[in-house]
Write an enzyme that holds these catalytic residues in place. Structure first.
Site, PDB file in Angstrom:
ATOM      1  N   ASN A 113       0.834  -1.243  -0.072  1.00 45.76           N
ATOM      2  CA  ASN A 113      -0.036   0.016   0.022  1.00 45.76           C
ATOM      3  C   ASN A 113       0.918   1.214   0.021  1.00 45.76           C
ATOM      4  OD1 ASN A 113      -1.869   2.000   0.271  1.00 45.76           O
ATOM      5  ND2 ASN A 113      -3.108   0.864   1.962  1.00 45.76           N
ATOM      6  N   LYS A 160      -9.263  -5.905   2.131  1.00 43.35           N
ATOM      7  CA  LYS A 160     -10.850  -5.348   2.341  1.00 43.35           C
ATOM      8  C   LYS A 160     -10.667  -3.723   1.745  1.00 43.35           C
ATOM      9  CE  LYS A 160      -9.561  -2.739   6.014  1.00 43.35           C
ATOM     10  NZ  LYS A 160      -9.816  -1.110   6.450  1.00 43.35           N
ATOM     11  N   GLN A 185     -10.166   3.395   1.394  1.00 38.63           N
ATOM     12  CA  GLN A 185      -9.365   3.786   2.618  1.00 38.63           C
ATOM     13  C   GLN A 185      -9.118   5.155   2.704  1.00 38.63           C
ATOM     14  OE1 GLN A 185      -5.043   2.326   2.986  1.00 38.63           O
ATOM     15  NE2 GLN A 185      -5.973   1.415   4.594  1.00 38.63           N
ATOM     16  N   TYR A 222      -3.272   1.740  -5.320  1.00 39.56           N
ATOM     17  CA  TYR A 222      -3.243   0.606  -4.510  1.00 39.56           C
ATOM     18  C   TYR A 222      -4.619  -0.066  -4.403  1.00 39.56           C
ATOM     19  CZ  TYR A 222      -2.831  -2.868  -0.501  1.00 39.56           C
ATOM     20  OH  TYR A 222      -3.186  -4.155   0.224  1.00 39.56           O
TER      21      TYR A 222
END
Length: 259
Positions: free
Chosen positions: A95, A143, A149, A155
């Site tokens: 990430n 997830k 996020q 990512y």
């Protein structure tokens, strides 16, 4: 339960650390042969030496899958050593925090390529061998592809692509008897996760805050719990399971956080 994978050969990208290491260990524990594709030379050597001491054959290919040719060479080396491939676990990635507002189009494209391209490359070159073995493919997702996020567009785009490719490949490879599934972790304590926690002023308090949000037992998922599910999916004990996205996350993604 006998998983029937003894002496089968499995390629694991990013197989020397974190979730990948747990998968490599689980494969070896089942007396199958892990092929660890990972640039981490010290960790890879340590694993192969450990497996050899237990009488388990393994192979460390110290490559970062930065180009299609890297994947091609990794497959060729594995086949030269073992003469077969029974499964591929696409796991490597990071990430890298390339966001929408603060990123750049160039950085976004590089992030998607870094995290998604090698998933395609490794499977593409392994296909002739998987057709012979009627093998299995497991993609490790995240997830974040479902929840978002923030500040990590590259990512997230790659992780979403991995889940879509899981379904696409499951369809395309039906005729060969090759199964394709994805395992989706949420909060797993890995070296990269520990590094992320250290960016906070009080890492332990941040960890406790996260654990409280995980419905089942209010704890992080272990890398071994991810590995157990992956290896089950590789085996013929899951012989009628394909095209599935399996969440191994203590209910983090879907259950009510108020629990």
């Amino acid at each position: 339960m006998d998983l029937h994978i003894q002496q089968k050969v499995f390629l694991i990208s990013g197989g020397a650390k974190g979730i990948g290491e747990a998968i490599s260990r689980c494969i070896a524990e089942e007396c199958a042969f892990p092929v660890i594709i990972d640039p981490s030379e010290i960790e890879g050597k340590k694993l192969t030496e450990e497996f050899a001491a237990k009488g388990i054959r393994s192979l460390h290919i110290a490559k970062r899958l930065s180009s299609p040719n890297d994947a091609k060479e990794a497959v060729e080396v594995a086949v030269k050593v073992f003469d077969r491939i029974d499964g591929v676990i696409n796991n490597a990635g990071s990430n890298d925090g390339v966001g929408l507002e603060n990123g750049t189009p160039e950085a976004f494209r590089a992030s998607v390529e870094k995290n998604l391209g090698h998933y395609y490359d490794l499977v593409h070159y392994a296909i002739p061998h998987l057709k012979k073995s009627k093998g299995s493919i497991v993609n490790i997702g995240s997830k974040t592809a479902i929840t978002g996020q923030g500040n990590t567009s590259g990512y997230i785009a790659a992780k979403g692509g991995q889940l879509s490719l899981t379904r696409e490949w499951a369809v395309e490879l039906l005729k060969y008897g090759i199964r394709v599934n994805a395992v989706i972790p949420a909060e797993v304590m890995t070296p990269l996760y520990k590094n992320w926690l250290e960016t906070f002023e009080k890492p332990n308090l941040k960890l406790k805050e996260i654990e409280k949000r995980i419905p089942f037992e209010n704890r992080m998922t272990t890398a071994e719990e991810i590995a157990d599910t992956v290896v089950f999916l590789l085996s013929d004990r899951s012989s009628h399971t394909t095209g599935q996205l399996l969440f191994v996350d203590g209910g983090y993604t879907h259950l009510d956080r108020a629990l």
